[in-house]
Write a protein that holds these residues in place. Structure first.
Motif, mmCIF file in Angstrom:
data_model
loop_
_atom_site.group_PDB
_atom_site.id
_atom_site.type_symbol
_atom_site.label_atom_id
_atom_site.label_comp_id
_atom_site.label_asym_id
_atom_site.label_seq_id
_atom_site.Cartn_x
_atom_site.Cartn_y
_atom_site.Cartn_z
ATOM 1 N N LEU A 150 0.849 -1.182 0.000
ATOM 2 C CA LEU A 150 0.000 0.000 0.000
ATOM 3 C C LEU A 150 0.888 1.236 0.000
ATOM 4 N N PHE A 151 0.595 2.164 -0.882
ATOM 5 C CA PHE A 151 1.392 3.387 -0.881
ATOM 6 C C PHE A 151 0.587 4.571 -1.411
ATOM 7 N N LYS A 152 1.043 5.742 -1.013
ATOM 8 C CA LYS A 152 0.473 7.008 -1.462
ATOM 9 C C LYS A 152 1.563 7.811 -2.164
ATOM 10 N N ALA A 153 1.187 8.464 -3.226
ATOM 11 C CA ALA A 153 2.130 9.317 -3.952
ATOM 12 C C ALA A 153 1.454 10.645 -4.252
ATOM 13 N N ASP A 154 2.087 11.728 -3.840
ATOM 14 C CA ASP A 154 1.572 13.076 -4.089
ATOM 15 C C ASP A 154 2.681 13.923 -4.682
ATOM 16 N N ASN A 155 2.364 14.582 -5.781
ATOM 17 C CA ASN A 155 3.335 15.454 -6.425
ATOM 18 C C ASN A 155 2.699 16.825 -6.650
ATOM 19 N N THR A 180 14.453 49.875 -29.468
ATOM 20 C CA THR A 180 15.244 49.563 -28.278
ATOM 21 C C THR A 180 14.293 49.220 -27.142
ATOM 22 N N GLY A 181 14.817 48.457 -26.171
ATOM 23 C CA GLY A 181 13.928 48.061 -25.089
ATOM 24 C C GLY A 181 14.635 47.305 -23.980
ATOM 25 N N LEU A 182 13.878 47.132 -22.903
ATOM 26 C CA LEU A 182 14.337 46.402 -21.721
ATOM 27 C C LEU A 182 13.316 45.329 -21.374
ATOM 28 N N LYS A 183 13.806 44.211 -20.802
ATOM 29 C CA LYS A 183 12.909 43.143 -20.387
ATOM 30 C C LYS A 183 13.464 42.439 -19.155
ATOM 31 N N GLU A 184 12.582 42.158 -18.213
ATOM 32 C CA GLU A 184 12.932 41.436 -16.988
ATOM 33 C C GLU A 184 11.992 40.239 -16.856
ATOM 34 N N THR A 185 12.569 39.044 -16.616
ATOM 35 C CA THR A 185 11.771 37.828 -16.492
ATOM 36 C C THR A 185 12.182 37.064 -15.249
ATOM 37 N N TYR A 186 11.184 36.625 -14.496
ATOM 38 C CA TYR A 186 11.433 35.828 -13.289
ATOM 39 C C TYR A 186 10.637 34.526 -13.395
ATOM 40 N N ILE A 187 11.315 33.389 -13.134
ATOM 41 C CA ILE A 187 10.688 32.072 -13.206
ATOM 42 C C ILE A 187 10.990 31.305 -11.928
ATOM 43 N N ASN A 188 9.960 30.730 -11.340
ATOM 44 C CA ASN A 188 10.135 29.881 -10.158
ATOM 45 C C ASN A 188 9.242 28.649 -10.301
ATOM 46 N N MET A 189 9.854 27.471 -10.257
ATOM 47 C CA MET A 189 9.113 26.222 -10.347
ATOM 48 C C MET A 189 9.476 25.332 -9.172
ATOM 49 N N ILE A 190 8.459 24.776 -8.511
ATOM 50 C CA ILE A 190 8.657 23.889 -7.372
ATOM 51 C C ILE A 190 7.928 22.580 -7.643
ATOM 52 N N SER A 191 8.638 21.477 -7.490
ATOM 53 C CA SER A 191 8.048 20.137 -7.582
ATOM 54 C C SER A 191 8.303 19.428 -6.262
ATOM 55 N N ASP A 192 7.232 19.169 -5.532
ATOM 56 C CA ASP A 192 7.316 18.567 -4.199
ATOM 57 C C ASP A 192 6.667 17.175 -4.271
ATOM 58 N N PHE A 193 7.496 16.136 -4.284
ATOM 59 C CA PHE A 193 7.009 14.760 -4.431
ATOM 60 C C PHE A 193 7.189 14.004 -3.118
ATOM 61 N N THR A 194 6.097 13.411 -2.634
ATOM 62 C CA THR A 194 6.111 12.644 -1.391
ATOM 63 C C THR A 194 5.609 11.234 -1.655
#
Length: 245
Positions: A150-155, A180-194
């Motif tokens: 028996l097992f549980k998996a959560d991601n 001409t131009g300026l650009k700022e990009t921020y990326i954050n990804m979280i994968s929490d697997f139990t």
């Protein structure tokens, strides 16, 4: 918009197998039931403040859940009066939500195409892949042949993206244009697997640290560009530079 759908599937397999003068009757039943639903919204508008300024926005949001339940039962009965059976399956769900928002502004300096454009985006996506899984093995007296599995998996998966850019465009005489131009990009990804396991129904699940993991990815990119293009007689010219950090 809204969608709600479900279906049910059942497969049966029955066969006799003879090996070493022992006849075995194998019966297998597979059942699957799915129920999926999701809804979405998409709205936006542009507002012309005056002849030189335009403001706009757009919001997109979708979300739902995909639920899946599967059970496979296998029963083997032998002519020597021994029998065994196994039952395995899963009960899983996948709630999700995908969202995006944008605001933009444009200012025109003249009527020949000189303008300043600002745009900002934010994206937030969420997924949860969760499920309960079981495997049981018993003999003809319903006594366990092997310990149950028996097992549980959560991601949990989270994705955040933020971006903003500012672009300036100037048109000169004789078909020359500066961008001409300026650009700022921020990326954050979280994968929490139990991953949790147990061998007895109703008992506490124990986290398996060898299969449990948290992944966190973060990135910030700053960029600037300059581009000049135009034409002279039958010759087309273009020169540009871009820098990132």
């Amino acid at each position: 918009s809204y969608t709600d759908e479900s279906f049910y599937r059942k497969n049966e397999f029955n066969r006799q197998i003879i090996f070493n003068n022992v006849t075995s009757q194998v019966n297998q039943t597979y059942k699957e039931r799915q129920h999926n639903y999701f809804a979405g919204i998409n709205i936006g508008a542009d507002y012309y403040i005056n002849s030189k300024n335009i403001f706009g926005f757009k919001i997109t949001s979708f979300g739902g859940n995909e639920m899946d339940k599967r059970i496979a039962d296998v029963f083997i009965e032998n002519s020597d009066l021994t029998s065994r059976s196994s039952s395995s399956g899963r009960d899983s769900s996948h709630p999700w939500s995908y969202n995006d928002a944008n605001i933009n502004f444009e200012h025109s300096f003249d009527t020949v195409g000189t303008k300043l454009v600002f745009s900002a985006n934010y994206t937030y996506n969420y997924d949860l892949y969760g499920g309960d899984y079981f495997n049981h093995f018993v003999d003809q007296k319903k006594d366990s042949l092997l310990p149950s599995l028996l097992f549980k998996a959560d991601n949990y998966i989270y994705l955040n993206i933020g971006a903003a850019k500012l672009d300036f465009e100037k048109k000169f005489k004789k078909d020359f244009k500066l961008e001409t131009g300026l650009k700022e990009t921020y990326i954050n990804m979280i994968s929490d697997f139990t991953f949790k396991t147990t061998t007895t129904a109703g008992s506490n699940y124990v986290i398996d640290s060898s299969l449990t993991n948290v992944f966190n990815y973060e990135e910030t990119i700053s960029a600037a560009y300059l581009n000049l293009q135009g034409s002279y007689k039958k010759l087309n010219l273009q020169a540009g530079v871009r820098a990132e950090n």
